[in-house]
Motif scaffolding. Structure first.
Motif, mmCIF file in Angstrom:
data_model
loop_
_atom_site.group_PDB
_atom_site.id
_atom_site.type_symbol
_atom_site.label_atom_id
_atom_site.label_comp_id
_atom_site.label_asym_id
_atom_site.label_seq_id
_atom_site.Cartn_x
_atom_site.Cartn_y
_atom_site.Cartn_z
ATOM 1 N N CYS A 1 9.894 15.790 -12.680
ATOM 2 C CA CYS A 1 7.857 15.537 -13.589
ATOM 3 C C CYS A 1 8.240 13.877 -11.991
ATOM 4 O O CYS A 1 8.618 13.161 -12.465
ATOM 5 C CB CYS A 1 7.350 15.178 -14.342
ATOM 6 N N GLN A 2 7.196 14.233 -11.081
ATOM 7 C CA GLN A 2 7.121 12.935 -10.213
ATOM 8 C C GLN A 2 6.561 11.902 -11.167
ATOM 9 O O GLN A 2 5.784 11.931 -11.932
ATOM 10 C CB GLN A 2 6.911 13.478 -8.770
ATOM 11 N N GLY A 3 6.791 10.847 -10.476
ATOM 12 C CA GLY A 3 5.382 9.327 -11.611
ATOM 13 C C GLY A 3 5.836 8.807 -10.735
ATOM 14 O O GLY A 3 6.408 8.332 -9.709
ATOM 15 N N LYS A 4 4.962 7.522 -11.120
ATOM 16 C CA LYS A 4 4.148 6.418 -10.615
ATOM 17 C C LYS A 4 5.377 5.519 -9.937
ATOM 18 O O LYS A 4 6.097 5.126 -11.614
ATOM 19 C CB LYS A 4 3.444 5.650 -11.004
ATOM 20 N N ILE A 5 5.940 4.627 -8.937
ATOM 21 C CA ILE A 5 7.161 3.835 -9.318
ATOM 22 C C ILE A 5 6.434 3.019 -9.883
ATOM 23 O O ILE A 5 5.625 2.089 -9.641
ATOM 24 C CB ILE A 5 7.161 3.383 -8.050
ATOM 25 N N SER A 6 7.322 1.503 -10.416
ATOM 26 C CA SER A 6 6.667 0.255 -11.275
ATOM 27 C C SER A 6 5.807 -0.219 -10.112
ATOM 28 O O SER A 6 6.650 -0.554 -8.977
ATOM 29 C CB SER A 6 7.349 -0.264 -12.042
ATOM 30 N N PRO A 7 5.238 -1.331 -10.790
ATOM 31 C CA PRO A 7 4.365 -2.274 -9.191
ATOM 32 C C PRO A 7 5.700 -2.826 -9.060
ATOM 33 O O PRO A 7 5.285 -3.280 -7.748
ATOM 34 C CB PRO A 7 3.270 -2.564 -10.086
ATOM 35 N N ARG B 1 8.635 -3.787 -0.806
ATOM 36 C CA ARG B 1 8.282 -3.683 0.107
ATOM 37 C C ARG B 1 8.605 -5.325 1.020
ATOM 38 O O ARG B 1 8.364 -5.830 2.142
ATOM 39 C CB ARG B 1 6.312 -4.260 0.020
ATOM 40 N N HIS B 2 9.421 -5.818 0.461
ATOM 41 C CA HIS B 2 10.454 -6.930 1.668
ATOM 42 C C HIS B 2 10.982 -7.088 1.603
ATOM 43 O O HIS B 2 11.544 -7.406 2.422
ATOM 44 C CB HIS B 2 10.297 -8.028 0.034
ATOM 45 N N LEU B 3 11.889 -5.440 1.547
ATOM 46 C CA LEU B 3 13.480 -5.476 1.982
ATOM 47 C C LEU B 3 12.554 -4.318 3.770
ATOM 48 O O LEU B 3 11.874 -4.394 3.640
ATOM 49 C CB LEU B 3 13.314 -4.349 1.580
ATOM 50 N N PRO B 4 14.219 -4.946 4.632
ATOM 51 C CA PRO B 4 13.814 -4.491 5.703
ATOM 52 C C PRO B 4 13.513 -2.962 6.024
ATOM 53 O O PRO B 4 13.798 -2.096 5.293
ATOM 54 C CB PRO B 4 15.001 -4.982 6.482
ATOM 55 N N SER B 5 12.519 -2.340 7.213
ATOM 56 C CA SER B 5 12.279 -1.126 7.000
ATOM 57 C C SER B 5 13.430 -0.096 7.719
ATOM 58 O O SER B 5 13.136 0.909 6.865
ATOM 59 C CB SER B 5 10.995 -0.662 8.235
ATOM 60 N N TRP B 6 14.246 -0.562 7.963
ATOM 61 C CA TRP B 6 15.932 0.290 8.085
ATOM 62 C C TRP B 6 16.846 0.483 6.956
ATOM 63 O O TRP B 6 17.368 0.544 7.110
ATOM 64 C CB TRP B 6 16.636 -1.057 8.634
ATOM 65 N N GLU C 1 2.475 6.387 -2.558
ATOM 66 C CA GLU C 1 1.308 6.505 -2.696
ATOM 67 C C GLU C 1 0.509 7.946 -3.070
ATOM 68 O O GLU C 1 0.353 8.287 -4.387
ATOM 69 C CB GLU C 1 0.566 6.222 -1.413
ATOM 70 N N ARG C 2 1.789 8.685 -2.667
ATOM 71 C CA ARG C 2 1.617 10.170 -3.215
ATOM 72 C C ARG C 2 2.231 10.488 -4.781
ATOM 73 O O ARG C 2 1.374 10.758 -5.727
ATOM 74 C CB ARG C 2 2.084 10.918 -2.840
ATOM 75 N N ALA C 3 3.003 9.441 -5.441
ATOM 76 C CA ALA C 3 3.868 9.885 -6.127
ATOM 77 C C ALA C 3 2.901 8.637 -7.482
ATOM 78 O O ALA C 3 2.541 8.385 -8.492
ATOM 79 C CB ALA C 3 5.310 8.404 -6.453
ATOM 80 N N SER C 4 2.268 7.111 -6.916
ATOM 81 C CA SER C 4 1.147 6.985 -7.395
ATOM 82 C C SER C 4 0.136 7.717 -8.518
ATOM 83 O O SER C 4 -0.693 7.274 -9.120
ATOM 84 C CB SER C 4 -0.094 6.000 -6.805
ATOM 85 N N THR C 5 0.279 9.012 -8.369
ATOM 86 C CA THR C 5 -1.186 9.780 -8.827
ATOM 87 C C THR C 5 -0.254 10.844 -9.536
ATOM 88 O O THR C 5 -0.781 11.578 -10.052
ATOM 89 C CB THR C 5 -1.623 10.433 -7.382
ATOM 90 N N HIS C 6 1.293 10.131 -9.530
ATOM 91 C CA HIS C 6 0.949 11.279 -10.998
ATOM 92 C C HIS C 6 2.120 10.182 -12.564
ATOM 93 O O HIS C 6 2.030 9.328 -12.247
ATOM 94 C CB HIS C 6 3.115 12.274 -10.448
#
Length: 170
Positions: free
Chosen positions: A110-116, A123-128, A142-147
């Motif tokens: 089951c997909q679940g929201k990732i802890s805040p 979010r502080h990691l480099p995008s690469w 964002e999608r996971a946040s609804t599960h």
């Protein structure tokens, strides 16, 4: 049939799934946190729920799983990835191997929201970076946040209800 439904939950996702499953099982067993799990040997079926950490069951759940031997077992897990992703499939396969020495009857993802807190770190990691915030990951987060959502809980309940009805008797 006596069912032990135990789980480990960090954000509440796995607990929520455990509660939905419990309502669908014969006798509606109370879901028990792994830290308070009774002696599994007194049960016909042991269902273990956990969250995925670094591609496998979280440490607390893993310690418990390794103690369970010679039982009919099933498991469910929650993770931030899409349930049809390669990562989820790898987690399912890897997790199943930890139940060696038992009769594994089934599993549910089951997909679940990732802890805040984790989202703030990511979010502080480099995008690469492998887990950095690239556009694809931002959409998945964002999608996971609804599960888990109502459909996820319904599917989990139906899966384990059917598993119990079809469970072989040894």
């Amino acid at each position: 049939m006596k069912v032990l439904l135990t789980y480990s939950s960090k954000t509440g996702n796995t607990k929520q799934v455990a509660e939905a499953i419990a309502k669908a099982l014969p006798g509606s067993p109370e879901p028990v946190p792994i830290t308070n799990a009774p002696d599994y040997r007194e049960y016909d079926l042991v269902i273990v729920g956990f969250w995925i950490d670094k591609g496998k069951p979280n440490a607390e759940a893993l310690r418990y799983i390794r103690t369970v031997k010679s039982k009919q077992v099933a498991f469910f897990f929650t993770l931030g990835a899409d349930v049809d992703s390669n990562h989820a499939k790898q987690c399912r396969n890897r997790s199943g191997k930890y139940f060696d020495g038992n009769v594994l009857l089934g599993d549910f993802c089951c997909q679940g929201k990732i802890s805040p807190k984790m989202i703030r770190i990511l979010r502080h990691l480099p995008s690469w970076f492998p887990h950095g915030p690239n556009p694809e990951r931002l959409v998945r987060w964002e999608r996971a946040s609804t599960h888990p959502d109502a459909n996820d809980l319904k599917c989990a309940a139906e899966y384990f209800s059917k598993l119990c009805v079809e469970m072989p008797q040894y």
